[in-house]
Design a protein around this motif. Structure first.
Motif, short mmCIF file in Angstrom:
data_model
loop_
_atom_site.label_atom_id
_atom_site.label_comp_id
_atom_site.label_asym_id
_atom_site.label_seq_id
_atom_site.Cartn_x
_atom_site.Cartn_y
_atom_site.Cartn_z
N GLU A 772 24.69 -36.04 2.10
CA GLU A 772 24.92 -34.50 2.50
C GLU A 772 25.88 -34.02 1.51
O GLU A 772 26.99 -34.30 1.32
N VAL A 773 25.39 -32.80 1.05
CA VAL A 773 26.22 -32.03 -0.03
C VAL A 773 26.16 -30.49 0.62
O VAL A 773 26.95 -29.50 -0.05
N GLY A 774 25.37 -29.89 1.65
CA GLY A 774 25.12 -28.74 1.81
C GLY A 774 23.67 -28.23 1.47
O GLY A 774 23.01 -28.87 0.64
N ASP A 775 23.25 -27.08 1.97
CA ASP A 775 21.79 -26.83 1.63
C ASP A 775 21.62 -26.33 0.16
O ASP A 775 22.43 -25.91 -0.61
N LEU A 776 20.55 -27.02 -0.37
CA LEU A 776 20.02 -26.79 -1.57
C LEU A 776 18.73 -26.01 -1.90
O LEU A 776 17.76 -26.55 -1.35
N TYR A 777 19.11 -24.72 -2.44
CA TYR A 777 17.77 -23.74 -2.57
C TYR A 777 17.40 -23.63 -3.94
O TYR A 777 16.51 -23.24 -4.37
N THR A 778 18.12 -24.53 -4.84
CA THR A 778 17.75 -24.64 -6.20
C THR A 778 17.54 -25.94 -6.58
O THR A 778 17.92 -26.99 -5.95
N SER A 779 16.94 -26.00 -7.88
CA SER A 779 16.51 -27.34 -8.37
C SER A 779 17.92 -28.06 -8.90
O SER A 779 18.63 -27.61 -9.37
N PRO A 780 17.89 -29.46 -8.43
CA PRO A 780 19.08 -30.12 -9.02
C PRO A 780 18.75 -30.12 -10.40
O PRO A 780 17.51 -30.25 -10.94
N MET A 781 19.76 -30.63 -11.39
CA MET A 781 19.41 -30.66 -12.63
C MET A 781 20.24 -31.67 -13.32
O MET A 781 21.54 -32.15 -13.02
N VAL A 782 20.02 -32.56 -14.19
CA VAL A 782 20.44 -33.79 -14.95
C VAL A 782 20.63 -33.19 -16.34
O VAL A 782 19.35 -32.92 -16.93
N GLU A 783 21.67 -33.40 -16.86
CA GLU A 783 21.92 -33.07 -18.34
C GLU A 783 23.04 -34.17 -18.78
O GLU A 783 24.11 -34.24 -18.14
N ASP A 784 22.81 -34.77 -19.80
CA ASP A 784 23.86 -35.65 -20.37
C ASP A 784 24.39 -36.69 -19.22
O ASP A 784 25.60 -37.03 -19.21
N GLU A 785 23.43 -37.08 -18.47
CA GLU A 785 23.83 -38.28 -17.34
C GLU A 785 24.60 -37.80 -16.45
O GLU A 785 25.44 -38.30 -15.56
N GLN A 786 24.73 -36.06 -16.04
CA GLN A 786 25.45 -35.84 -15.18
C GLN A 786 24.52 -35.18 -14.13
O GLN A 786 23.76 -34.31 -14.83
N LEU A 787 24.90 -35.09 -12.74
CA LEU A 787 23.96 -34.41 -11.83
C LEU A 787 24.70 -33.14 -11.36
O LEU A 787 25.82 -33.16 -11.05
N TYR A 788 23.93 -31.97 -11.58
CA TYR A 788 24.42 -30.58 -11.11
C TYR A 788 23.68 -30.16 -9.93
O TYR A 788 22.46 -30.26 -9.93
N LEU A 789 24.47 -29.72 -8.89
CA LEU A 789 23.80 -29.24 -7.81
C LEU A 789 24.50 -27.82 -7.55
O LEU A 789 25.78 -27.60 -7.27
N ARG A 790 23.61 -26.80 -7.28
CA ARG A 790 23.99 -25.54 -6.84
C ARG A 790 24.15 -25.41 -5.27
O ARG A 790 23.09 -25.46 -4.67
N THR A 791 25.27 -25.61 -4.43
CA THR A 791 25.22 -25.47 -2.88
C THR A 791 26.10 -24.27 -2.67
O THR A 791 26.32 -23.48 -3.38
#
Length: 824
Positions: A772-791
């Motif tokens: 659980e991270v909170g609602d995700l309305y945009t795509s997750p993104m992986v760059e440089d083996e880091q996961l980015y989430l817009r919550t």
């Protein structure tokens, strides 16, 4: 008006309570010009919710080098005088280029702050040169006492928005909405207009009488091909579609300066207000940058090496020509492009990105870097002065955020966020007034721009050359897509526009690719094309479609109708098509796209440079039993698809050396963001699907497409955005709220990760799938083996914090992510 008319009115105020006392939230005035009918208010019942001050975004963050670009809009705070939403575009440094061993987040600039500091009169705002022609009382029909519906094509087009008036002198139709004509006596919308082609249809409340003329008055325009400064000297009232129209009881419709009259000062007021003056004269708006909602930024750098470059069918001459272009443009300034709800596409200074390795650091940059200007550079002093001021604000920061200072070297040029230029599309110029009046169909660029390097005849002289172009739809703002030449990122050139009512509310970013020879295209050439999807269509009998537009001319080569299944009628395509070159020859041969009817389609493209062939459309998701025998219940199968499919080419080689096609297709389902559906949430389960397409190129059957695995989401969870594939794993997020109002709902969204084969890689502390991270309305993104989430509470990151990892490369059997941007 009649001086003897008596106006009766009654007012109702709705007040809210805050810490400093009662505050007026909104007011409604009800008026009547007939003494017999006096307005009254009774039996009022109120339901509502209050949003707190904060930032909201349905725009996916974008990473370039060691910078993250994040767009959003800000909701009003109690201290604001002007309660309009405000936009932001921030550049965040992720790690220090001198020491990429750990995360080192610093906000470098906010474009909104930089724009606020600028005098609106000094802004460089452009629009296409337009010549407007006024048409009065064009004969379009004659009444016979029985015919109610009249249709045809206006003599001159494209038509300037908000200028259409069709009448029989009893009832009048006007283009209040994008493509609808609303009759003054009819109930609801009873007419339509294709502004681009001039096609119209109206149905009168009563048939016009015998020999009664039906006429049309409107303005049309011709584009001149140049870009002009958006100033009062260049923008006439006719272009703004404002006039001295008068409404009894309200006064002049376009008396913007509130002097009780309509004159030239009102057009000046509107131009100045659009540029950023709250009073249309000298006082700046509290927030000049309009809200950025669905638009994902596009960071335009010097040209890199695109996937088609190593295609087996690409000639040495083609590569050589592109290499020359890359060299010529290798030092051009970097800009960040984003659309906003002020009617503009904005270009902001994003520094000087370079591909390759920065020899001034001890590490080897694997993803490019931002230039460190030499002290002798002509523009170095400007860069250094700006950074000196910025660094002083970080003097007390511990640990030091900029370790390169201790090395005695200059500052990297990350840009300042200053607005380089802004562009107002032609069709939005006459609707800018709606932004002031809070009217219907306001001028928005509420879609994601996309840029690409393409081989076209940009100068219309018959000779093709490599150019960089940017294209965008307008989302809720309009029915038009437009294209600019931004090879010189500081000096855009207008190329073309194309409009169609079906493009209204199309928020997807266009997919760009080079195609082979197709039968339906007269000259049978290979072409650079852009793919746009149709938007919301209220005709239940119309199939969804994908527009294939020639980037060279702006003409539609094909309107690809997704008609594989009749039940798909009335569907809305789910964002950008995922275009695929499945055999690595440099030309696309298939694309995948879903709709809100729950159907996923494949479009086959011929990819030969010598032999012409036809397009074909195939339904993908007919198999609902996975490889382990698990089956999706019949009533849960065709739920809406809103995120674009994430497609991975994971081919191998057969024993005889031929290509073993293995195309993995990932997508999720959820309920509709366009309207409230009567859903039994407790018994409705949405899913994430993983299909596998082993079809040869051009296969018109779905015999070789199968469901590999699926995951059933918890009750109340839905997927609104694309998944993201990286390094053999697929990531997707869920939301428990509504997309059209992210503030509503329990905000219990989860992030999921699976291997391509369906093994979970993200579990919570109890071992349950997802976290659980909170609602995700945009795509997750992986760059440089880091996961980015817009919550809803901001950007969250997951990873080991070690950056600048080596880029993994391989041949045919390797997997490459081809698409990740979401619809919202």
């Amino acid at each position: 008006g009649n001086p003897e008319t008596t106006y009766r009115s009654v007012r109702i105020d709705f007040a809210g309570l805050n810490l400093s006392g009662d505050q007026l939230i909104w007011r409604a005035n009800f008026t009547s010009d007939n003494e017999v009918y006096q307005p009254s208010i009774s039996d009022v019942q109120l339901e509502g919710s209050v949003a707190t001050h904060g930032e909201v975004s349905r725009s996916t963050p974008v990473i370039q080098g060691n910078l993250l670009f994040d767009a959003s809009y800000e909701t009003p705070a109690a201290s604001w005088t002007d309660t309009s939403l405000r936009g932001h575009l921030r550049a965040m440094r992720i790690y220090d280029p001198v020491d990429p061993s750990a995360a080192d987040y610093v906000e470098l600039w906010d474009a909104a702050t930089m724009l606020q500091a600028k005098e609106p009169s000094a802004r460089l705002i452009k629009y296409p040169q337009m010549t407007v022609f006024s048409v009065s009382d064009e004969a379009i029909g004659i009444g016979d006492g029985s015919q109610r519906t009249f249709s045809g094509t206006l003599a001159s087009h494209p038509v300037l928005a908000t200028t259409v008036k069709i009448t029989d002198n009893r009832e009048t139709f006007r283009d209040v909405y994008i493509n609808d004509l609303v009759g003054s006596l009819s109930q609801g919308v009873t007419g339509s207009i294709n502004r681009y082609t001039g096609e119209f249809s109206v149905t009168f409340d009563e048939p016009p009488g015998d020999d009664v003329p039906v006429t049309a008055s409107y303005s049309s325009y011709v584009l001149g091909g140049n870009l002009l400064d958006f100033t009062r000297a260049n923008v006439a009232d006719s272009l703004l579609a404002i006039d001295d129209s008068y409404l009894n009881g309200s006064g002049y419709n376009f008396d913007f300066d509130a002097d009780g009259d309509f004159d030239g000062s009102d057009g000046t007021w509107l131009v100045n207000w659009t540029r950023g003056y709250a009073d249309g004269a000298t006082t700046k708006k509290e927030g000049i940058l309009g809200p950025i909602d669905h638009s994902t930024p596009a960071v335009v750098t010097p040209p890199g090496i695109p996937p088609w470059y190593y295609g087996t069918a690409i000639s040495h001459a083609e590569r050589s020509a592109y290499d020359t272009f890359r060299t010529e443009q290798s030092e051009r300034p970097t800009i960040a492009l984003v659309g906003s709800r002020d009617g503009m596409l904005h270009a902001f200074d994003a520094g000087s990105f370079r591909w390759g390795d920065n020899l001034r650091t001890a590490v080897v940059e694997n993803r490019g870097y931002y230039l460190w200007p030499e002290s002798s550079a002509s523009d170095y002093s400007d860069v250094q002065n700006w950074w000196s001021d910025f660094l002083s604000s970080l003097a007390s920061t511990d640990p030091p955020y900029f370790r390169w200072q201790t090395l005695g070297t200059e500052a990297p040029d990350y840009g300042t966020g200053e607005e380089r230029w802004a562009f107002i599309p032609a069709n939005l110029v006459p609707r800018l007034k709606n932004n002031v009046l809070n009217g219907e169909d306001r001028a928005y660029v509420d879609a994601s721009p996309a840029f690409a390097d393409v081989y076209i005849d940009a100068d219309d002289d018959g000779s093709k050359e490599w150019r960089t172009v940017v294209m965008s739809a307008e989302g809720n703002g309009g029915d038009t897509i437009f294209c600019l030449d931004i090879t010189d990122t500081t000096n855009p050139r207008f190329l073309w526009e194309f409009a169609d009512p079906d493009l209204f509310r199309s928020r997807s970013s266009p997919a760009v690719a080079v195609i082979g020879r197709i039968f339906d295209i007269n000259d049978y050439e290979t072409k650079w094309v852009a793919f746009f999807v149709s938007g919301r269509n209220y005709d239940p009998n119309a199939y969804p479609s994908v527009y294939m537009v020639d980037i060279d001319t702006g003409t539609v080569l094909e309107n690809i109708v997704l008609d594989s299944i009749e039940a798909g009628k009335g569907g809305v395509p789910s964002g950008q098509p995922a275009v695929i070159d499945s055999d690595g020859n440099g030309y696309i041969d298939r694309a995948y796209i879903g709709t809100d009817k729950g159907y996923l389609y494949k479009i086959n493209f011929p990819d030969s440079t010598t032999t012409a062939d036809s397009l074909s459309v195939v339904l993908v998701n007919t198999d609902f039993t996975d490889e382990d025998g698990n089956t999706v219940a019949m009533e849960q199968r065709y739920h809406p698809i809103y995120g674009s499919p994430s497609v991975v080419v994971d081919n191998g080689l057969a024993g005889d050396g031929t290509l073993d096609y293995n195309i993995r297709i990932f997508f999720g389902t959820g309920d509709s963001p366009y309207y409230d559906e009567d859903i039994d949430a407790g018994n409705t389960r949405y899913h994430f699907f993983a299909y596998n397409d082993k079809s040869e190129k051009g296969d018109t059957s779905n015999a070789h497409i199968r469901l590999e695995w699926f995951y059933e989401l918890p009750a109340g969870h839905r997927i609104f955005a694309s998944a993201f594939a990286a390094a053999g794993q697929i990531y997707f997020g869920t939301a428990t709220g509504e997309t059209e109002n992210p503030c509503e709902g329990p905000n219990e969204g989860r992030i999921y990760g699976f291997t391509y084969g369906g093994t979970s890689v993200i579990n919570d502390s109890s071992g349950e799938f997802g976290r659980e991270v909170g609602d995700l309305y945009t795509s997750p993104m992986v760059e440089d083996e880091q996961l980015y989430l817009r919550t809803p509470v901001g950007i969250q990151t997951t990873g080991d914090g070690d950056f600048n990892k080596e880029v993994k490369k391989g041949g045919v059997p390797s997997a490459d992510t081809t698409y990740w941007r979401e619809i919202f």
